[in-house]
Design a protein around this motif. Sequence first.
Motif, PDB file in Angstrom:
ATOM      1  N   LEU A 158     -12.442 -26.367  26.690  1.00 28.32           N
ATOM      2  CA  LEU A 158     -11.363 -27.061  27.394  1.00 28.32           C
ATOM      3  C   LEU A 158     -11.076 -26.409  28.741  1.00 28.32           C
ATOM      4  O   LEU A 158     -10.827 -27.099  29.731  1.00 28.32           O
ATOM      5  CB  LEU A 158     -10.107 -27.072  26.527  1.00 28.32           C
ATOM      6  CG  LEU A 158     -10.153 -28.018  25.319  1.00 28.32           C
ATOM      7  CD1 LEU A 158      -9.005 -27.741  24.371  1.00 28.32           C
ATOM      8  CD2 LEU A 158     -10.118 -29.474  25.779  1.00 28.32           C
ATOM      9  N   TYR A 162     -11.469 -28.190  32.328  1.00 21.01           N
ATOM     10  CA  TYR A 162     -10.426 -28.109  33.357  1.00 21.01           C
ATOM     11  C   TYR A 162     -11.025 -27.669  34.693  1.00 21.01           C
ATOM     12  O   TYR A 162     -10.714 -28.237  35.754  1.00 21.01           O
ATOM     13  CB  TYR A 162      -9.363 -27.122  32.887  1.00 21.01           C
ATOM     14  CG  TYR A 162      -8.370 -26.695  33.942  1.00 21.01           C
ATOM     15  CD1 TYR A 162      -7.317 -27.538  34.322  1.00 21.01           C
ATOM     16  CD2 TYR A 162      -8.468 -25.447  34.549  1.00 21.01           C
ATOM     17  CE1 TYR A 162      -6.399 -27.142  35.281  1.00 21.01           C
ATOM     18  CE2 TYR A 162      -7.550 -25.044  35.507  1.00 21.01           C
ATOM     19  CZ  TYR A 162      -6.521 -25.891  35.866  1.00 21.01           C
ATOM     20  OH  TYR A 162      -5.613 -25.499  36.823  1.00 21.01           O
ATOM     21  N   MET A 176      -3.958 -31.125  31.939  1.00 17.65           N
ATOM     22  CA  MET A 176      -4.882 -30.434  31.047  1.00 17.65           C
ATOM     23  C   MET A 176      -4.174 -29.380  30.209  1.00 17.65           C
ATOM     24  O   MET A 176      -4.677 -28.962  29.161  1.00 17.65           O
ATOM     25  CB  MET A 176      -6.005 -29.783  31.861  1.00 17.65           C
ATOM     26  CG  MET A 176      -7.066 -30.744  32.340  1.00 17.65           C
ATOM     27  SD  MET A 176      -7.962 -31.546  30.996  1.00 17.65           S
ATOM     28  CE  MET A 176      -8.757 -30.146  30.207  1.00 17.65           C
ATOM     29  N   PHE A 179      -3.763 -29.971  26.554  1.00 18.31           N
ATOM     30  CA  PHE A 179      -4.854 -29.686  25.625  1.00 18.31           C
ATOM     31  C   PHE A 179      -5.087 -28.190  25.413  1.00 18.31           C
ATOM     32  O   PHE A 179      -5.807 -27.809  24.501  1.00 18.31           O
ATOM     33  CB  PHE A 179      -6.151 -30.332  26.136  1.00 18.31           C
ATOM     34  CG  PHE A 179      -6.044 -31.817  26.309  1.00 18.31           C
ATOM     35  CD1 PHE A 179      -6.113 -32.668  25.220  1.00 18.31           C
ATOM     36  CD2 PHE A 179      -5.839 -32.370  27.564  1.00 18.31           C
ATOM     37  CE1 PHE A 179      -6.009 -34.040  25.377  1.00 18.31           C
ATOM     38  CE2 PHE A 179      -5.732 -33.739  27.734  1.00 18.31           C
ATOM     39  CZ  PHE A 179      -5.813 -34.581  26.640  1.00 18.31           C
ATOM     40  N   THR A 180      -4.507 -27.352  26.257  1.00 16.37           N
ATOM     41  CA  THR A 180      -4.699 -25.903  26.124  1.00 16.37           C
ATOM     42  C   THR A 180      -3.416 -25.240  25.630  1.00 16.37           C
ATOM     43  O   THR A 180      -3.263 -24.962  24.440  1.00 16.37           O
ATOM     44  CB  THR A 180      -5.159 -25.309  27.463  1.00 16.37           C
ATOM     45  OG1 THR A 180      -4.255 -25.719  28.508  1.00 16.37           O
ATOM     46  CG2 THR A 180      -6.555 -25.787  27.813  1.00 16.37           C
ATOM     47  N   VAL A 206     -11.071 -34.575  20.691  1.00 18.41           N
ATOM     48  CA  VAL A 206     -10.942 -33.129  20.916  1.00 18.41           C
ATOM     49  C   VAL A 206     -10.783 -32.488  19.529  1.00 18.41           C
ATOM     50  O   VAL A 206      -9.754 -32.679  18.890  1.00 18.41           O
ATOM     51  CB  VAL A 206      -9.729 -32.793  21.807  1.00 18.41           C
ATOM     52  CG1 VAL A 206      -9.670 -31.293  22.059  1.00 18.41           C
ATOM     53  CG2 VAL A 206      -9.811 -33.544  23.120  1.00 18.41           C
ATOM     54  N   TYR A 208      -9.648 -30.395  17.440  1.00 15.91           N
ATOM     55  CA  TYR A 208      -8.727 -29.384  16.941  1.00 15.91           C
ATOM     56  C   TYR A 208      -8.721 -29.338  15.417  1.00 15.91           C
ATOM     57  O   TYR A 208      -8.644 -28.273  14.807  1.00 15.91           O
ATOM     58  CB  TYR A 208      -7.299 -29.674  17.412  1.00 15.91           C
ATOM     59  CG  TYR A 208      -7.082 -29.638  18.896  1.00 15.91           C
ATOM     60  CD1 TYR A 208      -7.377 -28.497  19.636  1.00 15.91           C
ATOM     61  CD2 TYR A 208      -6.562 -30.732  19.565  1.00 15.91           C
ATOM     62  CE1 TYR A 208      -7.167 -28.467  21.005  1.00 15.91           C
ATOM     63  CE2 TYR A 208      -6.342 -30.707  20.933  1.00 15.91           C
ATOM     64  CZ  TYR A 208      -6.650 -29.573  21.644  1.00 15.91           C
ATOM     65  OH  TYR A 208      -6.444 -29.534  22.997  1.00 15.91           O
ATOM     66  N   CYS A 241     -18.805 -30.617  27.580  1.00 12.48           N
ATOM     67  CA  CYS A 241     -18.097 -29.854  28.616  1.00 12.48           C
ATOM     68  C   CYS A 241     -19.092 -29.233  29.595  1.00 12.48           C
ATOM     69  O   CYS A 241     -18.874 -29.245  30.811  1.00 12.48           O
ATOM     70  CB  CYS A 241     -17.235 -28.756  27.971  1.00 12.48           C
ATOM     71  SG  CYS A 241     -15.923 -29.368  26.906  1.00 12.48           S
TER      72      CYS A 241
END
Length: 257
Positions: A158, A162, A176, A179-180, A206, A208, A241
């Motif tokens: 992530l 970014y 972003m 998401f972090t 994503v 998680y 990514c």
Amino acid sequence: MRLYGKYFMIHLKSIMEYKTSFFFTCLGQFLVSFNVFLGVYFMFQRFSHVEGFTYNEVLLCFSITLMEFSLAEAFARGFDLFPSMIRQGEFDRIMVRPRNEIFQVLGAHIEFTRIGRFLQAIVMFIWGFSVSNVHWTLPKILTVILMIAGGSVVFSGLFLLYASICFFTLEGLEFMNIFTDGAREYGKYPVCIYGKHILFLCTFVVPYALIQYYPLLYVLGRGKTYYALLPVAACLFLFPCLLFWKIGVRHYTSCGS
């Protein structure tokens, strides 16, 4: 690895020049995480469980997520600072060096102060480990290790994503952080409590849930055996990514200084 070891030692020697500042920054990181822990503690003074998860089980979930994020932030912090590197033209210097660009950005900054947050996570995990009703076996211990490793990879991905966006915007996009840093906050509870739609997104978009919810179910004795290996599958998130990073590098034109 030898070159990265040199980067590591350079940053360590640099930060040790200001030991008092380093100590108090680590202490601050510890206390900030401790405040979040208190929020969880006081909530469970009012409610005995959340979606079937007890306080001790949530504590395990939160501590593992915090360890994952702390490790990623410590060693992938260079991507978080990437916008300033783009604006100041420092990426030009990286481009003309013979080493890989990602390797150089990783080595540009190592955030040792995150050890305070990591220690907080370890303290919470030890407490949760000791008071939970989990029957700990070698496969479950290995699952926790995979969760921490896989989570660190996902959060690092992530941060890389970014940084890749900055090739097109020249500025970091604050959304972003959802998401972090946001994932660190709402990751203190199992993902399932946020509803089926969020669980779906956190499984297939994503991942998680692959580093938190599903393997946690296995550790708690509520999930299927293959859930233990899902953190490995979550590492595949790093490939898109990396692809987006490569597209960004090809798109990059010098900003000057």
